[in-house]
Design a protein around this motif. Structure first.
Motif, PDB file in Angstrom:
ATOM      1  N   GLY A   1     -10.776  44.619  28.414  1.00 36.93           N
ATOM      2  CA  GLY A   1     -10.800  44.373  26.965  1.00 36.93           C
ATOM      3  C   GLY A   1     -10.220  43.020  26.601  1.00 36.93           C
ATOM      4  O   GLY A   1     -10.765  42.294  25.765  1.00 36.93           O
ATOM      5  N   LEU A   2      -9.117  42.663  27.256  1.00 36.04           N
ATOM      6  CA  LEU A   2      -8.490  41.377  26.969  1.00 36.04           C
ATOM      7  C   LEU A   2      -9.323  40.197  27.460  1.00 36.04           C
ATOM      8  O   LEU A   2      -9.245  39.110  26.903  1.00 36.04           O
ATOM      9  CB  LEU A   2      -7.102  41.313  27.604  1.00 36.04           C
ATOM     10  N   SER A   3     -10.102  40.409  28.493  1.00 37.85           N
ATOM     11  CA  SER A   3     -10.856  39.296  29.072  1.00 37.85           C
ATOM     12  C   SER A   3     -12.165  39.020  28.340  1.00 37.85           C
ATOM     13  O   SER A   3     -12.856  38.056  28.662  1.00 37.85           O
ATOM     14  CB  SER A   3     -11.130  39.556  30.556  1.00 37.85           C
TER      15      SER A   3
ATOM     16  N   ALA B   1     -12.363  35.526  26.766  1.00 40.73           N
ATOM     17  CA  ALA B   1     -12.563  34.517  27.815  1.00 40.73           C
ATOM     18  C   ALA B   1     -13.992  34.588  28.355  1.00 40.73           C
ATOM     19  O   ALA B   1     -14.602  33.560  28.659  1.00 40.73           O
ATOM     20  CB  ALA B   1     -11.552  34.718  28.942  1.00 40.73           C
ATOM     21  N   PHE B   2     -14.519  35.796  28.462  1.00 41.64           N
ATOM     22  CA  PHE B   2     -15.892  35.967  28.936  1.00 41.64           C
ATOM     23  C   PHE B   2     -16.885  35.303  27.989  1.00 41.64           C
ATOM     24  O   PHE B   2     -17.793  34.595  28.432  1.00 41.64           O
ATOM     25  CB  PHE B   2     -16.217  37.459  29.083  1.00 41.64           C
ATOM     26  N   THR B   3     -16.714  35.513  26.684  1.00 46.79           N
ATOM     27  CA  THR B   3     -17.663  34.928  25.735  1.00 46.79           C
ATOM     28  C   THR B   3     -17.585  33.410  25.733  1.00 46.79           C
ATOM     29  O   THR B   3     -18.609  32.735  25.632  1.00 46.79           O
ATOM     30  CB  THR B   3     -17.456  35.481  24.306  1.00 46.79           C
TER      31      THR B   3
ATOM     32  N   PHE C   1      -7.953  30.440  31.886  1.00 51.06           N
ATOM     33  CA  PHE C   1      -7.875  31.688  31.133  1.00 51.06           C
ATOM     34  C   PHE C   1      -6.980  32.711  31.816  1.00 51.06           C
ATOM     35  O   PHE C   1      -6.227  33.417  31.154  1.00 51.06           O
ATOM     36  CB  PHE C   1      -9.273  32.260  30.882  1.00 51.06           C
ATOM     37  N   ALA C   2      -7.028  32.797  33.131  1.00 49.67           N
ATOM     38  CA  ALA C   2      -6.188  33.757  33.859  1.00 49.67           C
ATOM     39  C   ALA C   2      -4.707  33.426  33.721  1.00 49.67           C
ATOM     40  O   ALA C   2      -3.881  34.330  33.542  1.00 49.67           O
ATOM     41  CB  ALA C   2      -6.590  33.797  35.336  1.00 49.67           C
ATOM     42  N   VAL C   3      -4.367  32.148  33.794  1.00 49.06           N
ATOM     43  CA  VAL C   3      -2.958  31.750  33.664  1.00 49.06           C
ATOM     44  C   VAL C   3      -2.441  32.103  32.269  1.00 49.06           C
ATOM     45  O   VAL C   3      -1.366  32.686  32.120  1.00 49.06           O
ATOM     46  CB  VAL C   3      -2.772  30.246  33.973  1.00 49.06           C
TER      47      VAL C   3
ATOM     48  N   LEU D   1      -5.449  29.130  24.798  1.00 45.87           N
ATOM     49  CA  LEU D   1      -4.502  29.617  23.805  1.00 45.87           C
ATOM     50  C   LEU D   1      -5.199  30.590  22.848  1.00 45.87           C
ATOM     51  O   LEU D   1      -4.709  31.697  22.597  1.00 45.87           O
ATOM     52  CB  LEU D   1      -3.899  28.440  23.038  1.00 45.87           C
ATOM     53  N   ALA D   2      -6.359  30.188  22.344  1.00 43.87           N
ATOM     54  CA  ALA D   2      -7.079  31.021  21.379  1.00 43.87           C
ATOM     55  C   ALA D   2      -7.525  32.348  21.975  1.00 43.87           C
ATOM     56  O   ALA D   2      -7.487  33.382  21.298  1.00 43.87           O
ATOM     57  CB  ALA D   2      -8.295  30.255  20.851  1.00 43.87           C
ATOM     58  N   THR D   3      -7.926  32.344  23.242  1.00 43.87           N
ATOM     59  CA  THR D   3      -8.402  33.590  23.854  1.00 43.87           C
ATOM     60  C   THR D   3      -7.265  34.472  24.341  1.00 43.87           C
ATOM     61  O   THR D   3      -7.509  35.606  24.752  1.00 43.87           O
ATOM     62  CB  THR D   3      -9.365  33.303  25.032  1.00 43.87           C
TER      63      THR D   3
END
Length: 185
Positions: free
Chosen positions: A12-14, A17-19, A43-45, A110-112
């Motif tokens: 759900g959190l990813s 980042a996926f989009t 994104f992972a960091v 930051l935004a994601t």
């Protein structure tokens, strides 16, 4: 939290980042593998830093709100899920350039990752193992982001709305499961 719950939470959190990675893949003019790795790492960091900050902030306030923490978690996940579903049906088209520079990737990361700050707080309330949680969340984010770059490059924007909608449904399902656990068990 159980491993499968953390897995769905990480998925759900990813989604954000996926989009973004779909768009990065769509507009990729550089080596696709380089784009995928750069996006995945950024994104992972960030998806591991923000829950960690939220977790330790949540521990500070835990004694004040432990009686209604499940309602807080329920509300956070419902709001995040509804926002993702709303975003899936939004008419607004995201225009993301394939800029992989520091400033661009910092702001996108930051935004994601803002949502994961609130998730970190909820992880503190349920006394989840933060290190296992961070490993699962960041690894899933990395993998989902890399896959997103490749799918974006191959399929364009075809699946962006469906992925965002599915992420919203996952977060709402997790919210309901948390509430049921606290009320009935």
């Amino acid at each position: 939290m159980k491993i499968f719950e953390l897995f769905f939470l990480g998925l759900g959190l990813s989604v954000d980042a996926f989009t973004v990675s779909l768009s990065k893949g769509l507009s990729s003019t550089k080596t696709l593998t380089k784009t995928a790795m750069i996006c995945g790492l950024w994104f992972a960091v960030f998806q591991s830093i923000f829950p960690l900050i939220g977790y330790y902030s949540g521990q500070i306030f835990e004694e004040y709100i432990c009686d209604f923490d499940h309602w807080f978690m329920f509300a956070v996940f419902i709001i995040l899920g509804i926002n993702l579903i709303r975003e899936a049906f939004s008419k607004k088209q995201d225009q993301i350039k394939n800029d992989l520079g520091f400033k661009s990737m910092f702001l996108l990361s930051l935004a994601t990752s803002i949502d994961s700050l609130a998730v970190g707080v909820t992880l503190a309330f349920v006394n989840a193992n933060i290190w296992i949680s961070l490993i699962i969340i960041s690894l899933l984010t990395f993998v989902v982001t890399v896959i997103g770059v490749y799918i974006g490059h191959k399929c364009g924007k075809k699946y962006k709305k469906q992925a965002t909608f599915a992420g919203g449904i996952l977060l709402i399902a997790l919210a309901i499961e948390i509430l049921i656990q606290h009320i009935f068990f």
